[in-house]
Design an enzyme around this catalytic site. Structure first.
Site, PDB file in Angstrom:
ATOM      1  N   TYR A   1       0.854  -1.192   0.000  1.00  0.00           N
ATOM      2  CA  TYR A   1       0.000   0.000   0.000  1.00  0.00           C
ATOM      3  C   TYR A   1       0.884   1.235   0.000  1.00  0.00           C
ATOM      4  CZ  TYR A   1      -3.346   3.547   1.629  1.00  0.00           C
ATOM      5  OH  TYR A   1      -4.126   4.667   1.756  1.00  0.00           O
TER       6      TYR A   1
ATOM      7  N   ASP B   1       9.270   2.679  -0.094  1.00  0.00           N
ATOM      8  CA  ASP B   1       8.225   3.410   0.639  1.00  0.00           C
ATOM      9  C   ASP B   1       8.324   2.981   2.104  1.00  0.00           C
ATOM     10  OD1 ASP B   1       6.055   4.610   1.726  1.00  0.00           O
ATOM     11  OD2 ASP B   1       4.567   3.676   0.405  1.00  0.00           O
TER      12      ASP B   1
ATOM     13  N   LYS C   1       4.130   8.843   8.958  1.00  0.00           N
ATOM     14  CA  LYS C   1       3.830   8.253  10.269  1.00  0.00           C
ATOM     15  C   LYS C   1       4.774   8.742  11.391  1.00  0.00           C
ATOM     16  CE  LYS C   1       0.877   4.756   8.450  1.00  0.00           C
ATOM     17  NZ  LYS C   1       0.994   4.179   7.123  1.00  0.00           N
TER      18      LYS C   1
HETATM   19  C1  LIG Z   1       0.402   4.755   5.763  1.00  0.00           C
HETATM   20  C2  LIG Z   1       1.148   4.535   4.502  1.00  0.00           C
HETATM   21  C3  LIG Z   1       1.024   5.387   3.396  1.00  0.00           C
HETATM   22  C4  LIG Z   1       0.027   6.523   3.359  1.00  0.00           C
HETATM   23  O1  LIG Z   1       0.310   7.485   4.318  1.00  0.00           O
HETATM   24  P1  LIG Z   1      -0.852   8.521   4.737  1.00  0.00           P
HETATM   25  O2  LIG Z   1      -0.168   9.416   5.726  1.00  0.00           O
HETATM   26  O3  LIG Z   1      -1.942   7.689   5.313  1.00  0.00           O
HETATM   27  O4  LIG Z   1      -1.251   9.231   3.515  1.00  0.00           O
HETATM   28  C5  LIG Z   1       1.821   5.163   2.296  1.00  0.00           C
HETATM   29  N1  LIG Z   1       2.698   4.160   2.269  1.00  0.00           N
HETATM   30  C6  LIG Z   1       2.852   3.309   3.311  1.00  0.00           C
HETATM   31  C7  LIG Z   1       3.861   2.224   3.237  1.00  0.00           C
HETATM   32  C8  LIG Z   1       2.071   3.463   4.460  1.00  0.00           C
HETATM   33  O5  LIG Z   1       2.215   2.611   5.464  1.00  0.00           O
END
Ligand SMILES: *Cc1c(COP(=O)(O)O)cnc(C)c1O
Length: 439
Positions: free
Chosen positions: A159, A254, A282
């Site tokens: 994701y 990511d 995060k």
């Molecule tokens: C949480 C997450 C996102 C999205 O971040 P948001 O702050 O919710 O937009 C993208 N990539 C990864 C790997 C994530 O865990």
């Protein structure tokens, strides 16, 4: 239903009160689609009414009906120090007293950048944005601008936020263009996104053969933790590094979830692999909205105003959010921070003793995933059995009743924070054990 003293609440209260959460949810449904501002909060996958949270401190949260929980969601990862950490709270208070936003540079941005860059050998320059989604969206644009190529390759089961070109799922076949996983995403966008399964070298090799000199970047969660915890072999990540280099394709880690979680340098440091671009989110913002993308000075020089890849933000580098990030990351840099966290997590997981042998706990660092499977390892999305989620649903409500809060979906991982004491963890392990064996 179980009765205290199994749970963390007191003896008289045998059934959890829900009136206030129910009332608030009814009202919220009038205001927001599905009653929420982010879909997973609506409890769709576990059923029932979402608990509305009133307050958090340390490892605990309290809902609108004053039920207390030991929290393992931790805002889906950001709260590595637990709720309302004193240093973070004080930093936020003193920052906001000085004005909350200027749309002009502040020293706090330098300070957070310095803290990160001085302690991370994988990146040289960074740009702050306001969410993980924004970080990834910008990083993809940078990869395309830098390579002058359009296609990107992603993995099923990873994701990356709700950017158009990443809301795709695999079609049938090893190498496919994504099918949109959301209405409102034009086919022309997803036709630039190649989707392959995780942990599969052939699929990646085939994609590179098929789309020679067309792939701008390979984007992966190096520690896939948004669709279960699909830990990859180090050799697989090394293979991705090599094939990207050979094809002049950028490797994008990511690390929105793994950054500052699996050690200060995230998965790049854990596996000792240098990606070309890293995204963060995060933890980086100490519980306030911050995201970031980062790379070598050379790659980052393509971002405006230095280069011609445009990206901007009114609230980017917001001083209150920067202050929270600085306070949190300063704690993370203290000696033994990560080894202590990992030790605690081990203690917790070792003390969960399910009699059902299909209950499995996968973990890395302070991240864990509880699931039901006969497999010893799950490394790609298609190996998760959707039917097994019914067990999670049952377990979820038993845990809630007994004062344990997990993210409301069996596909989500849990997090241990510095604020979880050994006592909290042993208590939680005992409740989990009881609930697992009775449900
Ligand atoms: C949480 C997450 C996102 C999205 O971040 P948001 O702050 O919710 O937009 C993208 N990539 C990864 C790997 C994530 O865990």
């Amino acid at each position: 239903m179980l009765h205290p003293p199994c749970g963390i609440r007191n003896d008289e209260q045998t059934k959890m009160k829900k009136e206030n959460s129910e009332r608030l949810f009814e009202k919220a449904k009038k205001y927001f689609p599905g009653g929420v501002n982010s879909p997973v909060r609506a409890f769709k996958s576990v059923g029932g009414t979402p608990v509305f949270i009133k307050r958090g401190k340390g490892s605990r949260i309290w809902d609108a009906d004053d039920n207390e929980y030991i929290d393992f969601c931790c805002s889906w990862g950001p709260l590595i120090l637990g709720h309302a950490n004193n240093n973070v709270a004080n930093a936020v208070k003193s920052a906001v007293e000085n004005g909350s936003s200027f749309g002009a540079p502040t020293e706090l941005e330098n300070n957070l950048a310095e803290l990160i860059l001085a302690n991370n050998p994988f990146i040289e320059k960074i740009r702050f944005v306001s969410s993980g989604t924004e970080a990834v969206m910008s990083a993809i644009r940078l990869a395309r601008g830098f390579t002058k190529r359009n296609k990107i390759l992603k993995f099923e089961g990873c994701y990356h936020g709700h950017t158009d070109s990443l809301l795709v799922k695999a079609g049938s076949g090893l190498v496919t263009f994504g099918n949109t996983s959301s209405a409102g995403v034009p086919d022309s966008f997803v036709n630039e996104t190649i989707v392959v399964p995780l942990n599969n070298k052939d699929a990646v090799t085939e994609a590179f053969a098929k789309f020679k000199n067309e792939i701008a970047c390979v984007i992966i969660e190096p520690i896939p933790a948004n669709n279960g915890l699909l830990l990859q072999d180090k050799t697989y990540l090394e293979f991705l590094r090599t094939i990207c280099t050979e094809n002049k394709t950028l490797l994008l880690f990511d690390e929105v979830i793994s950054g500052f979680r699996i050690g200060f340098t995230g998965a790049a440091g854990y596996y000792n692999i240098k990606p070309d671009i890293i995204t963060y989110g995060k933890i980086i913002g100490g519980g306030l909205p911050v995201g970031a993308y980062s790379a070598s000075a050379e790659i980052m020089s393509h971002i405006s105003p230095e280069g011609n890849v445009y990206q901007a933000g009114t609230l980017s580098g917001n001083p209150v959010a920067m202050a929270a990030g600085i306070a949190q990351l300063t704690e993370c840099l203290k000696p033994n921070f990560y080894s202590d966290l990992e030790k605690k997590t081990k203690l917790f997981l070792e003390n969960i003793k399910s009699q059902k042998n299909n209950c499995k706990l996968f973990s890395i660092g302070s991240v864990f995933w509880l699931t039901f499977t006969d497999k010893e390892k799950i490394q790609c999305a298609e190996n998760i059995d959707a039917n097994s989620m019914q067990h999670f649903r049952k377990l979820y409500h038993a845990l809630l009743e007994n004062g344990i809060y997990l993210g409301p979906s069996g596909y989500e991982v849990g997090f241990v924070s510095q604020a979880h004491s050994n006592d909290d963890l042993l208590k939680a392990a005992k409740i989990l054990t009881t609930c697992l064996n009775e449900n």
